[in-house]
Design a protein around this motif. Structure first.
Motif, PDB file in Angstrom:
ATOM      1  N   GLU A  22       0.809  -1.219   0.000  1.00 54.25           N
ATOM      2  CA  GLU A  22       0.000   0.000   0.000  1.00 54.25           C
ATOM      3  C   GLU A  22       0.843   1.271   0.000  1.00 54.25           C
ATOM      4  O   GLU A  22       0.332   2.358  -0.249  1.00 54.25           O
ATOM      5  CB  GLU A  22      -0.951   0.006   1.188  1.00 54.25           C
ATOM      6  CG  GLU A  22      -0.250   0.003   2.528  1.00 54.25           C
ATOM      7  CD  GLU A  22      -1.209  -0.178   3.691  1.00 54.25           C
ATOM      8  OE1 GLU A  22      -1.074   0.582   4.648  1.00 54.25           O
ATOM      9  OE2 GLU A  22      -2.074  -1.063   3.630  1.00 54.25           O
ATOM     10  N   ASN A  23       2.139   1.170   0.272  1.00 56.50           N
ATOM     11  CA  ASN A  23       3.005   2.346   0.342  1.00 56.50           C
ATOM     12  C   ASN A  23       3.577   2.771  -1.009  1.00 56.50           C
ATOM     13  O   ASN A  23       4.058   3.889  -1.144  1.00 56.50           O
ATOM     14  CB  ASN A  23       4.146   2.113   1.324  1.00 56.50           C
ATOM     15  CG  ASN A  23       3.641   1.878   2.730  1.00 56.50           C
ATOM     16  OD1 ASN A  23       2.733   2.565   3.183  1.00 56.50           O
ATOM     17  ND2 ASN A  23       4.193   0.897   3.399  1.00 56.50           N
ATOM     18  N   ARG A  48       6.565   4.238  -7.645  1.00 62.54           N
ATOM     19  CA  ARG A  48       5.993   5.498  -7.166  1.00 62.54           C
ATOM     20  C   ARG A  48       5.378   5.306  -5.787  1.00 62.54           C
ATOM     21  O   ARG A  48       4.875   4.228  -5.466  1.00 62.54           O
ATOM     22  CB  ARG A  48       4.919   6.005  -8.115  1.00 62.54           C
ATOM     23  CG  ARG A  48       5.479   6.393  -9.463  1.00 62.54           C
ATOM     24  CD  ARG A  48       4.397   6.943 -10.346  1.00 62.54           C
ATOM     25  NE  ARG A  48       4.974   7.439 -11.571  1.00 62.54           N
ATOM     26  CZ  ARG A  48       4.892   8.695 -11.966  1.00 62.54           C
ATOM     27  NH1 ARG A  48       4.227   9.568 -11.251  1.00 62.54           N
ATOM     28  NH2 ARG A  48       5.451   9.074 -13.090  1.00 62.54           N
ATOM     29  N   THR A  49       5.403   6.377  -5.007  1.00 63.93           N
ATOM     30  CA  THR A  49       4.734   6.353  -3.703  1.00 63.93           C
ATOM     31  C   THR A  49       3.229   6.313  -3.931  1.00 63.93           C
ATOM     32  O   THR A  49       2.753   6.549  -5.048  1.00 63.93           O
ATOM     33  CB  THR A  49       5.081   7.604  -2.876  1.00 63.93           C
ATOM     34  OG1 THR A  49       4.555   8.754  -3.550  1.00 63.93           O
ATOM     35  CG2 THR A  49       6.574   7.746  -2.659  1.00 63.93           C
ATOM     36  N   SER A  50       2.475   6.062  -2.879  1.00 63.00           N
ATOM     37  CA  SER A  50       1.014   6.048  -3.000  1.00 63.00           C
ATOM     38  C   SER A  50       0.481   7.422  -3.404  1.00 63.00           C
ATOM     39  O   SER A  50      -0.609   7.529  -3.949  1.00 63.00           O
ATOM     40  CB  SER A  50       0.375   5.571  -1.696  1.00 63.00           C
ATOM     41  OG  SER A  50       0.800   6.377  -0.619  1.00 63.00           O
ATOM     42  N   GLU A  51       1.279   8.481  -3.166  1.00 63.43           N
ATOM     43  CA  GLU A  51       0.888   9.834  -3.572  1.00 63.43           C
ATOM     44  C   GLU A  51       1.276  10.131  -5.024  1.00 63.43           C
ATOM     45  O   GLU A  51       0.964  11.192  -5.549  1.00 63.43           O
ATOM     46  CB  GLU A  51       1.534  10.890  -2.658  1.00 63.43           C
ATOM     47  CG  GLU A  51       1.051  10.870  -1.230  1.00 63.43           C
ATOM     48  CD  GLU A  51       1.760   9.811  -0.391  1.00 63.43           C
ATOM     49  OE1 GLU A  51       2.912   9.437  -0.713  1.00 63.43           O
ATOM     50  OE2 GLU A  51       1.147   9.344   0.575  1.00 63.43           O
TER      51      GLU A  51
END
Length: 86
Positions: A22-23, A48-51
Motif C-alpha cells: 500500500e506504500n 511510485r509512492t502512493s501519492e
C-alpha cells in the motif's frame, strides 16, 4: 518470439502485483524485446509512492518467451547460470 507483447505485459503485471504494497505502486513504462537476449521480453516499471511521487526506476522485469514466465533480473541471471552449469 512466440508470446505477443500483450501477453508478456500481462505476465509482467501479474508478477509485480502478486506482492502489492500500500506504500508504493509500480507503473508500467513499456514492454520491448530485451537487449539482453531475444529469449526475453523486457518490461520496465517506475516505482511510485502512493501519492504518485517517483522514488525509483526503471525497474526491469524479464518475461521468458519460452517458459512464459516473468522474473526479476536477478532470477533470470540465476536461472541462466544454473542452466549453464548443467
Amino acid at each position: 518470439m512466440k508470446l505477443l507483447r500483450e501477453r508478456a505485459e500481462q505476465l509482467a503485471l501479474e508478477y509485480v502485483n502478486k506482492d502489492k504494497n500500500e506504500n508504493f505502486k509500480l507503473v508500467l513504462l513499456g514492454v520491448e524485446v530485451s537487449n539482453i537476449s531475444p529469449q526475453y521480453w523486457a518490461a520496465t516499471f517506475e516505482v511510485r509512492t502512493s501519492e504518485g511521487h517517483s522514488i525509483e526506476g526503471p525497474l526491469l522485469i524479464l518475461v521468458d518467451d519460452d517458459l512464459e514466465k516473468a522474473m526479476s533480473l536477478d532470477e533470470a541471471v540465476g536461472a541462466h547460470l544454473a542452466y549453464k552449469d548443467m
